[in-house]
Design a protein around this motif. Structure first.
Motif, PDB file in Angstrom:
ATOM      1  N   VAL A   1       0.869  -1.171   0.000  1.00 57.50           N
ATOM      2  CA  VAL A   1       0.000   0.000   0.000  1.00 57.50           C
ATOM      3  C   VAL A   1       0.903   1.218   0.000  1.00 57.50           C
ATOM      4  O   VAL A   1       1.679   1.431   0.924  1.00 57.50           O
ATOM      5  N   LEU A   2       0.809   1.983  -1.043  1.00 58.72           N
ATOM      6  CA  LEU A   2       1.605   3.199  -1.187  1.00 58.72           C
ATOM      7  C   LEU A   2       0.786   4.347  -0.626  1.00 58.72           C
ATOM      8  O   LEU A   2      -0.217   4.746  -1.173  1.00 58.72           O
ATOM      9  N   LEU A   3       1.183   4.858   0.538  1.00 59.86           N
ATOM     10  CA  LEU A   3       0.416   5.915   1.187  1.00 59.86           C
ATOM     11  C   LEU A   3       0.808   7.287   0.686  1.00 59.86           C
ATOM     12  O   LEU A   3      -0.017   8.084   0.309  1.00 59.86           O
ATOM     13  N   ALA A   4       2.087   7.598   0.722  1.00 53.21           N
ATOM     14  CA  ALA A   4       2.505   8.910   0.223  1.00 53.21           C
ATOM     15  C   ALA A   4       3.996   8.894  -0.025  1.00 53.21           C
ATOM     16  O   ALA A   4       4.744   8.302   0.717  1.00 53.21           O
ATOM     17  N   LEU A   5       4.404   9.548  -1.097  1.00 56.65           N
ATOM     18  CA  LEU A   5       5.808   9.645  -1.457  1.00 56.65           C
ATOM     19  C   LEU A   5       6.020  11.018  -2.039  1.00 56.65           C
ATOM     20  O   LEU A   5       5.347  11.407  -2.970  1.00 56.65           O
TER      21      LEU A   5
ATOM     22  N   VAL B   1       7.413  14.437  -7.308  1.00 54.50           N
ATOM     23  CA  VAL B   1       6.575  13.257  -7.436  1.00 54.50           C
ATOM     24  C   VAL B   1       5.782  13.059  -6.160  1.00 54.50           C
ATOM     25  O   VAL B   1       6.343  13.083  -5.073  1.00 54.50           O
ATOM     26  N   THR B   2       4.482  12.862  -6.310  1.00 57.93           N
ATOM     27  CA  THR B   2       3.626  12.561  -5.177  1.00 57.93           C
ATOM     28  C   THR B   2       2.743  11.384  -5.555  1.00 57.93           C
ATOM     29  O   THR B   2       2.139  11.396  -6.610  1.00 57.93           O
TER      30      THR B   2
ATOM     31  N   ALA C   1       7.477   8.098 -11.246  1.00 55.92           N
ATOM     32  CA  ALA C   1       6.317   8.138 -10.352  1.00 55.92           C
ATOM     33  C   ALA C   1       6.281   6.930  -9.423  1.00 55.92           C
ATOM     34  O   ALA C   1       5.431   6.868  -8.551  1.00 55.92           O
ATOM     35  N   GLY C   2       7.204   5.994  -9.597  1.00 52.71           N
ATOM     36  CA  GLY C   2       7.226   4.794  -8.767  1.00 52.71           C
ATOM     37  C   GLY C   2       6.149   3.817  -9.196  1.00 52.71           C
ATOM     38  O   GLY C   2       5.418   4.039 -10.161  1.00 52.71           O
TER      39      GLY C   2
ATOM     40  N   ALA D   1       5.266   5.357 -14.342  1.00 52.34           N
ATOM     41  CA  ALA D   1       5.451   6.403 -15.347  1.00 52.34           C
ATOM     42  C   ALA D   1       6.868   6.891 -15.097  1.00 52.34           C
ATOM     43  O   ALA D   1       7.134   7.576 -14.112  1.00 52.34           O
ATOM     44  N   THR D   2       7.794   6.473 -15.974  1.00 48.35           N
ATOM     45  CA  THR D   2       9.211   6.677 -15.737  1.00 48.35           C
ATOM     46  C   THR D   2       9.875   7.316 -16.952  1.00 48.35           C
ATOM     47  O   THR D   2       9.772   6.786 -18.061  1.00 48.35           O
TER      48      THR D   2
END
Length: 127
Positions: A6-10, A32-33, A91-92, A83-84
């Motif tokens: 689970v990707l919460l925030a980056l 990037v978020t 964007a991871g 998206a790289t």
């Protein structure tokens, strides 16, 4: 064993933050978020472009935003995507049902791929 992520925030810092007079010739890294989202992202303003990911395609594949604008990628597929743009932004891993946002601080044309599925391509034009 199956893992769930689970990707919460980056948030990646912007390199070379600039004032209105000191950015001539200075490259900066897009911000990037990424955040978990259960719904398709709708751009909040004309400074944002929305790109959906479905059926192993970016839709639309080519978008334009002004300097300072951002692109929101929303993964509507059943597998993760990225998206790289080599050397420009990443964007991871965007998990199914999640979104990732990249803010663009400098003008240019950025081609990008999904690093998991390199046949998926797109372009962000900033200017």
């Amino acid at each position: 064993m199956r893992h769930r992520y689970v990707l919460l925030a980056l948030v990646l810092p912007v390199v070379g933050a600039c004032s209105s007079n000191d950015n001539a010739g200075t490259a900066s890294t897009p911000q990037v978020t990424a955040a978990l989202s259960a719904t398709t992202s709708v751009p909040a303003s004309t400074d944002e472009a929305a790109v959906g990911i479905a059926d192993f395609k970016f839709m639309p594949p080519d978008v334009e935003v002004p300097i300072g604008g951002s692109v929101v990628w929303t993964n509507n597929d059943k597998q993760p995507h990225t998206a790289t743009s080599a050397g420009s932004f990443d964007a991871g891993a965007i998990q199914p049902g999640a979104s990732a946002t990249v803010a663009f601080r400098t003008a240019g044309t950025f081609t990008y791929i999904c690093s998991f599925h390199p046949f998926m391509t797109g372009t962000v034009t900033v200017g």
